[in-house]
Write a protein that holds these residues in place. Structure first.
Motif, PDB file in Angstrom:
ATOM      1  N   LEU A  47       0.271  -1.379  -0.566  1.00 28.04           N
ATOM      2  CA  LEU A  47       0.086   0.026   0.122  1.00 28.04           C
ATOM      3  C   LEU A  47       0.441   1.288  -0.184  1.00 28.04           C
ATOM      4  O   LEU A  47       0.714   2.394  -0.903  1.00 28.04           O
ATOM      5  CB  LEU A  47      -0.559   0.264   1.278  1.00 28.04           C
ATOM      6  N   PHE A  48       1.283   0.896   0.745  1.00 25.05           N
ATOM      7  CA  PHE A  48       2.625   2.256   1.100  1.00 25.05           C
ATOM      8  C   PHE A  48       3.224   2.449  -0.636  1.00 25.05           C
ATOM      9  O   PHE A  48       3.311   4.169  -1.112  1.00 25.05           O
ATOM     10  CB  PHE A  48       4.157   2.100   1.660  1.00 25.05           C
ATOM     11  N   ALA A  49       3.795   1.804  -1.065  1.00 24.16           N
ATOM     12  CA  ALA A  49       4.428   1.540  -2.675  1.00 24.16           C
ATOM     13  C   ALA A  49       3.470   2.422  -3.485  1.00 24.16           C
ATOM     14  O   ALA A  49       3.708   2.635  -4.710  1.00 24.16           O
ATOM     15  CB  ALA A  49       4.962   0.533  -3.201  1.00 24.16           C
ATOM     16  N   ARG A  50       1.444   1.981  -3.606  1.00 20.40           N
ATOM     17  CA  ARG A  50       1.040   2.085  -4.151  1.00 20.40           C
ATOM     18  C   ARG A  50       0.755   4.007  -3.933  1.00 20.40           C
ATOM     19  O   ARG A  50       0.730   5.065  -4.782  1.00 20.40           O
ATOM     20  CB  ARG A  50      -0.339   2.117  -3.649  1.00 20.40           C
ATOM     21  N   VAL A  51       0.734   4.426  -2.603  1.00 21.71           N
ATOM     22  CA  VAL A  51       0.499   5.815  -2.282  1.00 21.71           C
ATOM     23  C   VAL A  51       1.739   6.659  -2.105  1.00 21.71           C
ATOM     24  O   VAL A  51       2.010   7.949  -2.331  1.00 21.71           O
ATOM     25  CB  VAL A  51      -0.286   5.624  -1.136  1.00 21.71           C
ATOM     26  N   PHE A  52       3.105   6.241  -1.844  1.00 23.51           N
ATOM     27  CA  PHE A  52       4.244   7.230  -2.288  1.00 23.51           C
ATOM     28  C   PHE A  52       5.224   6.569  -2.620  1.00 23.51           C
ATOM     29  O   PHE A  52       6.056   5.559  -2.681  1.00 23.51           O
ATOM     30  CB  PHE A  52       4.856   6.999  -0.224  1.00 23.51           C
ATOM     31  N   PRO A  53       4.952   6.369  -4.603  1.00 24.03           N
ATOM     32  CA  PRO A  53       5.747   5.556  -5.196  1.00 24.03           C
ATOM     33  C   PRO A  53       7.635   5.832  -5.509  1.00 24.03           C
ATOM     34  O   PRO A  53       8.069   5.502  -6.226  1.00 24.03           O
ATOM     35  CB  PRO A  53       4.698   6.043  -6.637  1.00 24.03           C
ATOM     36  N   MET A  58      12.589   0.497   0.106  1.00 24.79           N
ATOM     37  CA  MET A  58      13.802   0.346   2.456  1.00 24.79           C
ATOM     38  C   MET A  58      12.175   1.118   3.372  1.00 24.79           C
ATOM     39  O   MET A  58      12.065   0.340   4.033  1.00 24.79           O
ATOM     40  CB  MET A  58      14.712   0.526   2.388  1.00 24.79           C
ATOM     41  N   GLU A  59      11.798   2.361   2.846  1.00 23.76           N
ATOM     42  CA  GLU A  59      11.424   3.137   3.758  1.00 23.76           C
ATOM     43  C   GLU A  59      10.029   2.589   3.785  1.00 23.76           C
ATOM     44  O   GLU A  59       9.542   2.844   4.593  1.00 23.76           O
ATOM     45  CB  GLU A  59      11.209   4.431   2.605  1.00 23.76           C
ATOM     46  N   HIS A  60       9.298   1.674   2.555  1.00 18.90           N
ATOM     47  CA  HIS A  60       8.029   1.573   2.434  1.00 18.90           C
ATOM     48  C   HIS A  60       8.479   0.572   3.615  1.00 18.90           C
ATOM     49  O   HIS A  60       7.184   0.003   4.476  1.00 18.90           O
ATOM     50  CB  HIS A  60       7.682   1.123   0.765  1.00 18.90           C
ATOM     51  N   ALA A  61       9.534  -0.437   4.562  1.00 17.58           N
ATOM     52  CA  ALA A  61       9.331  -1.431   4.870  1.00 17.58           C
ATOM     53  C   ALA A  61       9.788  -1.027   5.675  1.00 17.58           C
ATOM     54  O   ALA A  61       9.138  -1.380   7.243  1.00 17.58           O
ATOM     55  CB  ALA A  61      10.093  -2.357   4.466  1.00 17.58           C
ATOM     56  N   GLN A  62      10.626  -0.067   6.249  1.00  9.67           N
ATOM     57  CA  GLN A  62      10.198   0.834   7.596  1.00  9.67           C
ATOM     58  C   GLN A  62       8.893   1.478   8.194  1.00  9.67           C
ATOM     59  O   GLN A  62       8.645   1.324   9.761  1.00  9.67           O
ATOM     60  CB  GLN A  62      11.893   1.934   7.650  1.00  9.67           C
ATOM     61  N   PHE A 209      -6.580  14.857  -0.834  1.00  7.01           N
ATOM     62  CA  PHE A 209      -5.954  14.752   0.635  1.00  7.01           C
ATOM     63  C   PHE A 209      -4.433  13.493  -0.401  1.00  7.01           C
ATOM     64  O   PHE A 209      -5.334  12.433  -1.220  1.00  7.01           O
ATOM     65  CB  PHE A 209      -6.434  14.023   1.704  1.00  7.01           C
ATOM     66  N   LEU A 210      -3.439  13.986  -0.328  1.00  7.04           N
ATOM     67  CA  LEU A 210      -2.269  12.973  -0.435  1.00  7.04           C
ATOM     68  C   LEU A 210      -2.962  12.622  -2.985  1.00  7.04           C
ATOM     69  O   LEU A 210      -2.760  11.713  -2.442  1.00  7.04           O
ATOM     70  CB  LEU A 210      -2.355  11.830  -0.027  1.00  7.04           C
ATOM     71  N   GLY A 211      -2.880  13.858  -3.193  1.00 11.30           N
ATOM     72  CA  GLY A 211      -3.483  13.374  -4.145  1.00 11.30           C
ATOM     73  C   GLY A 211      -4.471  13.450  -4.705  1.00 11.30           C
ATOM     74  O   GLY A 211      -4.980  13.165  -5.493  1.00 11.30           O
ATOM     75  N   LEU A 271       2.336  12.932   5.509  1.00 14.56           N
ATOM     76  CA  LEU A 271       3.475  13.187   4.429  1.00 14.56           C
ATOM     77  C   LEU A 271       4.853  12.803   5.114  1.00 14.56           C
ATOM     78  O   LEU A 271       5.667  12.141   4.538  1.00 14.56           O
ATOM     79  CB  LEU A 271       3.312  14.137   3.630  1.00 14.56           C
ATOM     80  N   ALA A 272       5.040  13.194   6.372  1.00 11.28           N
ATOM     81  CA  ALA A 272       5.882  13.653   7.436  1.00 11.28           C
ATOM     82  C   ALA A 272       6.590  12.054   7.692  1.00 11.28           C
ATOM     83  O   ALA A 272       7.400  11.795   8.031  1.00 11.28           O
ATOM     84  CB  ALA A 272       5.961  15.134   8.152  1.00 11.28           C
ATOM     85  N   ARG A 273       4.988  11.283   7.936  1.00  9.26           N
ATOM     86  CA  ARG A 273       4.983  10.332   8.989  1.00  9.26           C
ATOM     87  C   ARG A 273       3.839   9.442   8.359  1.00  9.26           C
ATOM     88  O   ARG A 273       3.965   8.761   8.847  1.00  9.26           O
ATOM     89  CB  ARG A 273       4.632  10.703  10.482  1.00  9.26           C
ATOM     90  N   PRO A 274       4.747   8.836   7.363  1.00 11.41           N
ATOM     91  CA  PRO A 274       2.992   7.856   6.792  1.00 11.41           C
ATOM     92  C   PRO A 274       2.601   6.495   7.913  1.00 11.41           C
ATOM     93  O   PRO A 274       2.003   5.894   8.111  1.00 11.41           O
ATOM     94  CB  PRO A 274       3.766   7.258   5.828  1.00 11.41           C
ATOM     95  N   TRP A 275       4.036   5.876   8.542  1.00  9.57           N
ATOM     96  CA  TRP A 275       3.206   5.179   9.360  1.00  9.57           C
ATOM     97  C   TRP A 275       2.790   5.788  10.885  1.00  9.57           C
ATOM     98  O   TRP A 275       2.132   4.747  11.281  1.00  9.57           O
ATOM     99  CB  TRP A 275       4.863   4.357  10.142  1.00  9.57           C
ATOM    100  N   ALA A 276       2.195   7.219  10.803  1.00  7.02           N
ATOM    101  CA  ALA A 276       1.795   7.236  12.059  1.00  7.02           C
ATOM    102  C   ALA A 276       0.296   7.193  12.170  1.00  7.02           C
ATOM    103  O   ALA A 276      -0.451   8.195  13.021  1.00  7.02           O
ATOM    104  CB  ALA A 276       2.074   8.355  12.731  1.00  7.02           C
ATOM    105  N   TRP A 277      -0.638   7.207  10.849  1.00  3.40           N
ATOM    106  CA  TRP A 277      -1.607   7.015  10.483  1.00  3.40           C
ATOM    107  C   TRP A 277      -2.610   5.621  10.659  1.00  3.40           C
ATOM    108  O   TRP A 277      -2.399   4.394   9.868  1.00  3.40           O
ATOM    109  CB  TRP A 277      -1.603   7.488   9.755  1.00  3.40           C
ATOM    110  N   TRP A 278      -3.218   5.353  11.684  1.00  2.00           N
ATOM    111  CA  TRP A 278      -3.888   4.013  11.984  1.00  2.00           C
ATOM    112  C   TRP A 278      -4.987   3.725  11.081  1.00  2.00           C
ATOM    113  O   TRP A 278      -4.974   3.105  10.406  1.00  2.00           O
ATOM    114  CB  TRP A 278      -4.710   4.670  13.134  1.00  2.00           C
TER     115      TRP A 278
END
Length: 297
Positions: A47-53, A58-62, A209-211, A271-278
């Motif tokens: 999902l992160f790869a789709r939203v933040f190509p 490595m960032e997507h995994a983190q 929101f995010l494009g 955008l700054a911290r994608p992981w923090a959104w539930w």
């Protein structure tokens, strides 16, 4: 690890450990079994790869690992609200308390708008530490058919601990909103989440929101409009599992503009911290590409 065992025994037990060890352990232990965790990590990375190509693999995994760790740490919060901001518990740096404190001193009701972002309930706990009590409006728990017995027990325990610390009441949308209206007009504060979403929600309004377009309910702005109360916004940023920062800000007087501002801030934070959104699990239900949203009311 079964979900019932995790909810009934594991996290309540971890939350009783001394110092800030529970929060540091939670991210390693996680909420899921090993198989569930592997599946979720793979799904989140995709999902992160789709939203933040433009981000790296490595960032997507983190981000995926950080997301699951954050949710596990919030489960410890849920069993240990009394320890947040206290010696031996996670520290809280609070900015903007004066905005809520001034309204409380004037006897003015207000809505504290949160989003499902980071350790979200830290904000009302931090305000309570400074003498500002708030009530909370949530989705149904007891009469929610999607919740299992262990989930209900966990949430009821969470609500009890939360209201003991914040000094307010817990109210659900299934109980009707008249008591909330009356309480706001009587000068009390209420915590409500702007990015809550359910398939049966009506009166949705799309916001950039995010494009694309994030479809969200308009309940907060309608409630503020009918009661005439001001809105505040609060967001929590966890620097590490046991060091949190809460920022409280005033919002524009117009309720619609106020919620637009909240979602704009959420977009910046995501955008700054994608992981923090539930809400990534609801992404395909809540979000539409701009091309599909065009022409819709």
């Amino acid at each position: 690890m079964t979900r019932a065992w995790s909810l009934d025994l594991l996290f309540p037990s971890i939350a009783r450990l001394p110092t800030t060890l529970p929060w540091r352990l939670a991210g390693r232990i996680g909420r899921e079994s090993a198989a569930e965790r592997e599946h979720l990590l793979g799904w989140l990375e995709g999902l992160f790869a789709r939203v933040f190509p433009k981000a790296t693999q490595m960032e997507h995994a983190q981000w995926a690992r950080a997301h699951l760790a954050m949710l596990a740490q919030e489960m410890v919060d849920a069993m240990a609200f009394s320890r947040l901001g206290r010696p031996g518990g996670p520290t809280i740096e609070l900015q903007g308390v004066e905005f809520a404190r001034n309204l409380a001193r004037q006897g003015k009701g207000f809505i504290l708008v949160l989003n499902h972002y980071d350790r979200l309930l830290t904000a009302p706990v931090a305000l309570a530490r400074e003498g500002v009590s708030t009530n909370v409006l949530t989705m149904p728990v007891l009469d929610n058919p999607e919740l299992g017995a262990s989930q209900r027990r966990f949430l009821l325990r969470k609500i009890q601990g939360y209201t003991e610390v914040t000094g307010g009441k817990w109210h659900t949308t299934s109980d009707g909103l008249r008591p909330v209206h009356e309480s706001l007009r009587a000068g009390q504060g209420w915590v409500i989440l702007a990015d809550a979403w359910r398939p049966e929600f009506g009166r949705l309004r799309g916001r950039p929101f995010l494009g694309g377009c994030l479809n969200l309910p308009t309940g907060i702005e309608r409630l503020a409009q009918s009661t005439g109360v001001p809105l505040l916004h609060a967001v929590t940023y966890s620097h590490c599992p046991d060091r949190l920062k809460v920022v409280v800000e005033p919002l524009p007087a117009d309720p619609g503009h106020a919620i637009d501002t909240v979602i704009q801030r959420l977009e910046q934070d995501v955008l700054a911290r994608p992981w923090a959104w539930w809400q990534w699990g609801l992404w395909d239900q809540m979000w539409q590409p701009a091309s599909e949203a065009e022409g819709k009311p």
